[in-house]
Design a protein around this motif. Sequence first.
Motif, PDB file in Angstrom:
ATOM      1  N   HIS A 696       0.267  23.233 -15.962  1.00  0.00           N
ATOM      2  CA  HIS A 696       0.710  24.010 -17.118  1.00  0.00           C
ATOM      3  C   HIS A 696       0.503  25.506 -16.887  1.00  0.00           C
ATOM      4  CE1 HIS A 696       2.027  21.094 -20.045  1.00  0.00           C
ATOM      5  NE2 HIS A 696       0.938  20.351 -19.864  1.00  0.00           N
ATOM      6  N   GLU A 697      -0.614  25.853 -16.304  1.00  0.00           N
ATOM      7  CA  GLU A 697      -0.892  27.261 -16.015  1.00  0.00           C
ATOM      8  C   GLU A 697       0.123  27.830 -15.015  1.00  0.00           C
ATOM      9  OE1 GLU A 697      -4.171  29.759 -16.744  1.00  0.00           O
ATOM     10  OE2 GLU A 697      -2.612  29.061 -18.116  1.00  0.00           O
ATOM     11  N   ALA A 698       0.468  27.023 -14.009  1.00  0.00           N
ATOM     12  CA  ALA A 698       1.467  27.479 -13.028  1.00  0.00           C
ATOM     13  C   ALA A 698       2.816  27.701 -13.711  1.00  0.00           C
ATOM     14  CB  ALA A 698       1.592  26.459 -11.902  1.00  0.00           C
ATOM     15  N   ARG A 699       3.155  26.814 -14.637  1.00  0.00           N
ATOM     16  CA  ARG A 699       4.407  26.983 -15.372  1.00  0.00           C
ATOM     17  C   ARG A 699       4.384  28.245 -16.232  1.00  0.00           C
ATOM     18  NH1 ARG A 699       5.440  20.758 -17.440  1.00  0.00           N
ATOM     19  NH2 ARG A 699       6.102  19.899 -15.417  1.00  0.00           N
ATOM     20  N   ASP A 702       4.943  31.181 -14.022  1.00  0.00           N
ATOM     21  CA  ASP A 702       6.351  31.287 -13.661  1.00  0.00           C
ATOM     22  C   ASP A 702       7.179  31.766 -14.859  1.00  0.00           C
ATOM     23  OD1 ASP A 702       8.506  30.577 -11.589  1.00  0.00           O
ATOM     24  OD2 ASP A 702       9.200  29.536 -13.384  1.00  0.00           O
ATOM     25  N   SER A 703       6.909  31.230 -16.043  1.00  0.00           N
ATOM     26  CA  SER A 703       7.673  31.628 -17.238  1.00  0.00           C
ATOM     27  C   SER A 703       7.468  33.090 -17.559  1.00  0.00           C
ATOM     28  CB  SER A 703       7.264  30.778 -18.442  1.00  0.00           C
ATOM     29  OG  SER A 703       7.729  29.458 -18.311  1.00  0.00           O
ATOM     30  N   ARG A 704       6.232  33.543 -17.519  1.00  0.00           N
ATOM     31  CA  ARG A 704       5.956  34.954 -17.815  1.00  0.00           C
ATOM     32  C   ARG A 704       6.758  35.855 -16.899  1.00  0.00           C
ATOM     33  NH1 ARG A 704       3.317  38.926 -15.439  1.00  0.00           N
ATOM     34  NH2 ARG A 704       2.408  40.591 -16.708  1.00  0.00           N
ATOM     35  N   GLN A 748      -3.188  32.211 -17.810  1.00  0.00           N
ATOM     36  CA  GLN A 748      -1.759  32.536 -17.723  1.00  0.00           C
ATOM     37  C   GLN A 748      -1.082  32.414 -19.085  1.00  0.00           C
ATOM     38  OE1 GLN A 748      -0.600  34.008 -15.180  1.00  0.00           O
ATOM     39  NE2 GLN A 748      -2.500  33.666 -14.024  1.00  0.00           N
ATOM     40  N   PHE A 749      -1.573  31.514 -19.932  1.00  0.00           N
ATOM     41  CA  PHE A 749      -1.035  31.452 -21.302  1.00  0.00           C
ATOM     42  C   PHE A 749      -1.368  32.741 -22.040  1.00  0.00           C
ATOM     43  CE2 PHE A 749      -1.463  30.805 -25.820  1.00  0.00           C
ATOM     44  CZ  PHE A 749      -0.287  30.147 -26.151  1.00  0.00           C
ATOM     45  N   GLU A 750      -2.622  33.200 -21.913  1.00  0.00           N
ATOM     46  CA  GLU A 750      -3.021  34.430 -22.589  1.00  0.00           C
ATOM     47  C   GLU A 750      -2.186  35.622 -22.101  1.00  0.00           C
ATOM     48  OE1 GLU A 750      -7.316  35.301 -23.630  1.00  0.00           O
ATOM     49  OE2 GLU A 750      -6.976  36.800 -22.072  1.00  0.00           O
TER      50      GLU A 750
END
Length: 890
Positions: A696-699, A702-704, A748-750
Motif C-alpha cells: 500500500h505504501e508503494a502504491r 507511485d500515486s503521489r 507515503q500516505f502522509e
Amino acid sequence: MKTLYSNNVVHKCLTKTFYRILCSSTGVWNEDLSTSIKHDIERKWRNKLQASVHDDDNQKSKFYVLSMFPYPSGQLHMGHVRVYTISDTMAHFYRMNGKKVIHPMGWDAFGLPAENAAIERGIEPFAWTKQNIKHMKEQLQNLGCSFEWDRELATCDPNYYHWTQFLFLKLYEEGLVYKKEALVNWDPVDQTVLADEQVDTNCCSWRSGAKVEKKLLNQWFIRTTCFSKSLLDGLDDPVLKNWRDIINLQRHWIGECNGTKFEFELEDTLSQVMKHTLTIFTCNPEYVCNASFIAVAPGSILDRLKFDCDSTVESNDVFKRLPVMAKNPFTGERLPIYVTDQVEYEEGMDCHLGIPGISEMDRLFATAANIPISSPKENSQQLNSVEDVDVARGRINHMAQKLGIGGYPCSSKLRDWLISRQRYWGTPIPIVYCKQCNGPQSVPYSELPVTLPEIERLSNWGKSPLLEATDWLNTKCPKCGGDATRETDTMDTFVDSSWYFLRYLDPHNEDMPFSKSKAAEFMPVDLYIGGKEHAVLHLYYARFMNHFLHSIGLVPYKEPFQRLLVQGMVMGQSYRIKGTGQYLPKENVDFSGPKPVEKGTGLDVVSSWEKMSKSKHNGVHPETVLKDYGIDTTRLLILADVAPTSNRHWTSDTFPGILKWQHRLWLTMRSFLNTRSNLQNIVSDTVLHTPEFKEHEARMFDSRNYYLKGVTFNYTTAFQLSVAISKMQGLTNSLRRVPSEVIGRGLQFERALACQIIVLAPMAPHFASELWSGFVSAPNRINSSTKEIKWDQGVLEQTWPEVDFNYCLELVCVINGVEKKSIRLPRQELDNLTHDDALELALSQSDLQRYTSGYKIVNTAFTLHPSYEAVINIKTERISKVKHQQMQDR
C-alpha cells in the motif's frame, strides 16, 4: 499594526504563533460538508489569505501574472469570475514555487458606457464610475482573489491619465502623432467617431445600434504604421510562448510589409497648398520619382471633397480629373489626380500611384488619359539588380523619414491609429490652438495633467460638453502667451490600456510614468490572461506602445507579453421561440413533453448555448452562485470540465462531480484525524512489517508522484487546469482506497495527503487552508523531521511538492511521427538528459533497431519537460538495398 507589518521578521513570528493557536482546533470535522460550513470556512480564512499576498523578498526571481483589467460596469459577470479565478490560481501557484509574483488589478474606467449611463441617470460620470469600482472591488475580494491592491489604478484618475498625456507628448515629439481630415465612421446617436471594428456587418454601431454615417472630420492619429515591420518581426521573437493562433491574428491585422506609404501634399489648380495630404502606398518606392499620375477610387475622400474651384478639370466614362494636384515630395513635380475604377487598388487602399514605366496597367491608363509618361529622374535611375533596388529603396525611404512623410515598411491595408473621440469621458488631448501661432501647440510637461472640467450633470447626447466649458476651454498659448483654446476631442480608451501594465509596476511614481529600473526588473509580463475579443486591437496597440517605449530607451524588451492564455467565454443555455426567435426565460418553457414548448402557447422552442446576456435570459449572477455554493466551489466549478481556452457551458448538470470531490476530501481528512487521534487503539506497531502495508505504501508513493507530475505539468506547460483537477481527483481516489493501518502509520500516505492539499490550494485557497489546519494539527506525525513540510505555516506558504528523484519518468521515443517506445528513467537522470544522451539511449534499444536499421537518420529533435517527461523525435529515410549491403560489407 503598520509598524508590526513593516517589520517582516516580527510579522512572520506573529504569524507563526497565531497559526499554531489557530490549528489547535480541528473545527467541525465530524459534520458533513455543507454550504453553511463552506461559508464559515471562507469567513475564517478570508483576511488571513489576503495578508499572505505581499512579498518583500527581492532575492526571488519575478513572475508577472496579468489579467486584462475590466471596465467598471458595477457588476461582475461569470466571464469575469473565470478570467480572475484563472489568474489568481496561477498567481498562487507561482508564489508557492518561490517566485516574487506581481498580480495587480485596476480599472479601464473611461469611455462611452459610463458617460451614457451618467446622462441617463443625471449624475456626473466620475461619481458613477467611482461607485461601480467600489462595488466590483468588493465582489473581487469576495471571490477570494489575491490581487495586490496597493498597485490599484483607474484610467480616469488624473494621477494615471497625467502619464497617458505624457506618453502622447513623447509620441508627438517623435513625429508619431498628427492631425488630418479623414472620412470616418460617425455614430449619430452617441455623437462620436467609431473605429472600423466598432461597426457591425450591417453598418450599425456596436453600442447604440444606429446606422453609421460617413463624415469628414479633422482627427488625431498615431503613426502606428511606422512600427509595422517591427511589430510583424516581433511575432517571431523567441520570448513569445503559447501564443498559438493569436500570432496569425496579429499577422493578418498587420499584413505583409511589402511596400511603403508616403504623404503627398495637395495643391489646387492655382498652386495653393491645401490643408489636405494624400497617403500613397506603393510596393515599388524605388520608382516613386517616375510617377506620372495618381488614381483615386470613386467614393473616396478626395472624390467627396468640395473644392473652391471648378468641380472637375476633365471627365469622361473612364475617369474624372480633379482640380487638385499632388506634389511629389522627392521631385517637386505636380501629379494630376483622377477618379477612376480602371486601375487596381491595393487591399485597403483607395488611391494608387501610377508609374507607367513599370506597370502595363498604368501605361494603358496614362495613354487613355493623355498623361505624359515621365522620363527617369535622377533619384530613380535604371535598376539592373536586386542590390540596386535595395539601395534605391533604402535611399528614398530614408529621405521620406527625414522629411516626416513616411518611408517605413508596411502593408497596404494597415491604417494609422485614429484616437480622436468627440465625447467628454476620456483622457483630454494635451494640445491648444492659438490664433497667433501656426499649428497646434503641445501643453508643456510641467502643466500636466490637463484635467477634465467638473460637470455636475451631462444633459444629453450631442455636442461634447467640453465645447461649452468656457473656463476650461479658454487658456493661454504655451508658445506666445496669447489667447488660445484647448483641444476638445478626448483620446480613444485603447490609448489608456496600451500601457497600464507598466504603470502597475510603479503606481506611485510622481516623476515618470514608471521607472526604467522597475521595467527592467519586472518586464516582460510572464503570463497575460484575457478574452479573445481583445487579441487583435488591444494587443496590437499595447505591443505598439511597448515597441515605441523600447525605441526611446524606457523599456528593455520590445515585446511586452511573454505568454498568453486566451480564455473562452462562459456560455449559458438560451431558449427561443421557433420562427420568431424571441428569447424566453427558462421558467417560461415547458419540458414535460417530447420537445420543449412555450408555456401557455405551446409554440415550439429551440435551445442553444450562447454568450451570457440579460437580453437572452441566459445569464447567471455570480453573487447567486457564491451564495449557493461558496467561493472555492465556484472557483473549482469555473475551472473544471473544459480547458481555460475553451468555451464553458454553465450548467448545474456538471456540478455534482466537484461537489462530491470536495465531500470526499472532507471525509478523507475526517478519517485521517480520527485514525491519528486514536492510533494506539486502531493500529499496532507490527503492521509496519507486513507485505500488505508495504504494498500500500508503494502504491501511495507511485500515486503521489504520478498525479503530482500531471498536476504540475498542467499548471506550468499545458495550462489545462481542468486536467489538473482530474489529476487531483485521481489522487483523492488513491487516498480513499487505503486501509486504516496505512492512514495511521503510512509515511507515503502522509506525504500524499499533504501533496493533495497543497496542489489544491491555488484553486481553492480557503478550503485547502481548512484542510491543512486539520492536517498539521493531527497527532502522531511521521514526517515531522523533514523539511518537505513547513508544519508551522499555512498551506499557501508551503513549497510546491516535487516528484521524487528516484521515481521513474518516461523518455518517449518517436520515429517518423509515431510513438514507438517509452523508456523509464529515474527523475534525477531524466532531468539531466541532453539531446545526445536521449538519441544514444533510443538507438541502443534492441526493439527500436528494426525501425532504424537500413535507414538514414535525417534529423532529430529533443524536448525536455523537467519532472514530467522527455521526447526524442527521430526522422529517417530508407537506404537502398545495394547501399545497405555495401555498408554492411564495410
